[in-house]
Design an enzyme around this catalytic site. Sequence first.
Site, PDB file in Angstrom:
ATOM      1  N   THR A 283      38.478  40.771  33.239  1.00  0.00           N
ATOM      2  CA  THR A 283      36.990  41.282  33.694  1.00  0.00           C
ATOM      3  C   THR A 283      37.229  42.612  34.099  1.00  0.00           C
ATOM      4  O   THR A 283      38.273  42.752  34.684  1.00  0.00           O
ATOM      5  CB  THR A 283      36.491  40.165  34.757  1.00  0.00           C
ATOM      6  OG1 THR A 283      37.175  40.512  36.013  1.00  0.00           O
ATOM      7  CG2 THR A 283      36.166  38.784  34.371  1.00  0.00           C
ATOM      8  N   ASP A 284      36.185  43.370  34.407  1.00  0.00           N
ATOM      9  CA  ASP A 284      36.233  44.507  35.267  1.00  0.00           C
ATOM     10  C   ASP A 284      36.307  43.972  36.706  1.00  0.00           C
ATOM     11  O   ASP A 284      35.773  42.875  36.971  1.00  0.00           O
ATOM     12  CB  ASP A 284      35.267  45.691  34.884  1.00  0.00           C
ATOM     13  CG  ASP A 284      35.604  47.076  35.499  1.00  0.00           C
ATOM     14  OD1 ASP A 284      36.388  47.054  36.369  1.00  0.00           O
ATOM     15  OD2 ASP A 284      34.812  47.836  34.919  1.00  0.00           O
ATOM     16  N   TRP A 285      36.413  44.839  37.594  1.00  0.00           N
ATOM     17  CA  TRP A 285      36.551  44.605  38.836  1.00  0.00           C
ATOM     18  C   TRP A 285      35.280  43.811  39.403  1.00  0.00           C
ATOM     19  O   TRP A 285      33.916  44.240  39.414  1.00  0.00           O
ATOM     20  CB  TRP A 285      36.518  45.745  39.771  1.00  0.00           C
ATOM     21  CG  TRP A 285      36.701  45.644  41.183  1.00  0.00           C
ATOM     22  CD1 TRP A 285      35.790  45.051  42.309  1.00  0.00           C
ATOM     23  CD2 TRP A 285      37.954  45.795  42.025  1.00  0.00           C
ATOM     24  NE1 TRP A 285      36.414  45.014  43.436  1.00  0.00           N
ATOM     25  CE2 TRP A 285      37.618  45.733  43.329  1.00  0.00           C
ATOM     26  CE3 TRP A 285      39.508  46.411  41.791  1.00  0.00           C
ATOM     27  CZ2 TRP A 285      38.759  45.538  44.437  1.00  0.00           C
ATOM     28  CZ3 TRP A 285      40.280  46.221  42.582  1.00  0.00           C
ATOM     29  CH2 TRP A 285      40.043  46.005  44.127  1.00  0.00           C
ATOM     30  N   ASP A 286      35.240  42.612  39.713  1.00  0.00           N
ATOM     31  CA  ASP A 286      34.233  41.488  40.225  1.00  0.00           C
ATOM     32  C   ASP A 286      33.027  41.536  39.107  1.00  0.00           C
ATOM     33  O   ASP A 286      31.961  41.159  39.515  1.00  0.00           O
ATOM     34  CB  ASP A 286      33.736  42.090  41.617  1.00  0.00           C
ATOM     35  CG  ASP A 286      32.872  40.967  42.068  1.00  0.00           C
ATOM     36  OD1 ASP A 286      32.991  39.857  41.694  1.00  0.00           O
ATOM     37  OD2 ASP A 286      31.766  41.505  42.822  1.00  0.00           O
ATOM     38  N   SER A 287      33.414  41.986  38.005  1.00  0.00           N
ATOM     39  CA  SER A 287      32.059  42.009  36.933  1.00  0.00           C
ATOM     40  C   SER A 287      31.692  40.413  36.734  1.00  0.00           C
ATOM     41  O   SER A 287      30.577  40.530  36.205  1.00  0.00           O
ATOM     42  CB  SER A 287      32.617  42.588  35.549  1.00  0.00           C
ATOM     43  OG  SER A 287      33.410  42.053  34.897  1.00  0.00           O
TER      44      SER A 287
END
Length: 748
Positions: A283-287
């Site tokens: 995932t992207d950062w905390d996506s």
Amino acid sequence: MKYIRNLFLLAVAVVAVSCTTGQTTTTVGTSTEVEKKVEQLLGKMTLAEKIGQMNQVSAGGDVSNYAESLRKGQIGSILNEVDPEKINAYQHIAVEESRLGIPLLVGRDVIHGYHTIFPIPLGLAATFDPELVEKGARIAAVEATAQGTRWTFSPMLDIARDPRWGRIAEGSGEDTYLDSRMAVAMVRGYQGSSLDETSMAACVKHFVGYGAAEGGRDYNSTYLSERQLRNIYLPPFEAAIQAGAMTLMTSFNDNDGVPSTANAFILKDILRNEWGFDGLVVTDWDSMGEMIDHGYGLDRKDVAMKAANAGVDMDMMTFGFLSHLEELVRSGEVKESTIDEAVRHILRVKFMLGLFENPYVDVEASQAVQYAPAHLEAACKTVEESVILLQNDGTLPLQADRIRTILVTGPMADAPHDQLGTWAFDGQKSHTVTPLKALQERFPGKVVYVPGLQYSRQERNRFDDVVAAARRADVVLAFLGEEAILSGEAHSLADLNLIGSQSALLAALKATGKPVVATVMAGRPLTIERDLPNCNALLYAFHPGTMGGPALANLLFGDANPSGKTPVTFLRTVGQVPMYYSHNMTGRPYRGEKMLVDIDQEAGQTSLGNTSYYLDYGAYPLFPFGYGLSYTTFAYSDLTMDKDVYPVDGTISVSFMLTNTGAYDGTEVVQLYVRDLVGSLTRPVRELKQFQRISLKAGESRQIRMELPVADLAFFGLDGTKKVEPGEFHLWVAGDSVSGEPISFQVR
Ligand code: NOJ
């Protein structure tokens, strides 16, 4: 087809010494051996250990913070640690003190260089030189892996047609084909032609459509149809994956209501089933967590379930998998086979990178390759190819022997941090060579420096000090633009004119009557129309990195001849957004009608022409895609094709004469464009299909041949399948996306 496994067949078991680093390569085994190792290890893992592999955390603190989690096997990857000793310490706990000893995958945003910073990716694209870009990515990998980073979150493949979006800096611009070529080059460079200890796994991002954020505001929603995705936004990802990209990152945006991190259509149907990708999806950062803010999940458990079931393998910083996957498996909401598949993807990458054989960094050796002379030289050459000459009345190149005093001015003349651009975490400003420094070294005693503006946003009404210095100088070199902080993630802008009093400074300098050369350093194409009359020549340098200064000095004084081309359309005003060269044919194309300023007061509405243009700004941008001048000139002639009619499985052979008609040796980026005249859908007015950099001596002519497989004309049409639609086409070969005369051919 299994792309990663195929790539891996190339990395057959050899122990050799790398020519660039002297490091020893690791024996990693064949694809089948890796698959065997993956299955054997998977068979020994508990559910908790499997879920631990799916968890990625940000380091950047005391190693002991994560010691307990590492011992329990609760972390599969860390990011943001670059101290080789700390990386070894983390690895030591993972490998020696956890039950199964699985090494960590250490990730970092190495976006356009590690220590030696190259131009921002938009500047790399402006070179139209995939080979050189590959070389730069290889250098980044050599430097980064020497210090322990084995995974970079690059290349960013988001097509960007809105310069307000700050992350336009991080990609290859507006064009699908150029982006695809750069994607392949970067993947090859990062990972290397065979896998060894200098291989850094590439991560193609952000999947998908993130660059189409509404209004150019970062993180905003996108509304891309499946057709737009397939014809415009997905091809660079597919090309990168075919080239062996080992990992992929989901994007923050929701497309037509579905957040990418839970979009099974793109993550499973397309990525896994159609393209056969068997690498790692992070995932992207905390996506994952942000899907709660999107209103797409109730809580972290809910979004963890949605992401896992959509095909996400690793969670960057939400901790949703770590906290909830076990109970989700027990309740049957996520199948254990889903977890197994995710862990396979992760372990495969770790085995392929040789992490099990050698998880540690050689701390002693890790410094030796940083900023190596060959790396700085490659960075300098890349800047020389990346800078775009947008205007020149003959003032450039400067003749050093005729100049006694050079005034250097402007906020970007000596901005060692800012010329590195966005996402240059590890580039140290102490190593940056600014234009001021380079010019002072080159012309001792000749350079006068009066900054005029300390920083781009500064407002000033009078420039008496600079103007007085300009009057005493033979030439004025003004370095303008925007600092690194004004582009990149979360740094979108609504106004794209030169910020602060920079335009006023340039106007004041021009008013002295001295020759004024402007160099703009920026993270995006700014709207510089009003500044063009206030300079004799203008060079555009997308933030050029460590070696910006020497390269610009070489260009200004003619040791290098500009050859960069615009990888994105330069607009006259921000109100023209979105404007890009490959727009579809409209029913009422602009036919040269008058603009508001020309309209006779008495004229009625019908005299306006009723075509697609702005009354105040017309139909054209300031500079089209693919545009860039040289100190010499090039002429195209005798364009011919080998046939008039081609079968769908044929190859088009185009030949033409290219002549350097000017007084300097130079390089032209020759561009081949095509228009499909009638389709099952309306088609773009032109599409770039190929390019080549051709260097010619002054006065030299050369016959150039380009071969284009007819298959490259295929697109996803009305019935949703990709094919070449027979019919009539136009073909141009030119130095930009609007020049040249077309020739016709047919496909039957
Ligand atoms: C967020 C960014 O969107 C992404 O591109 C980057 O790789 C991650 N943060 C990690 O830093």
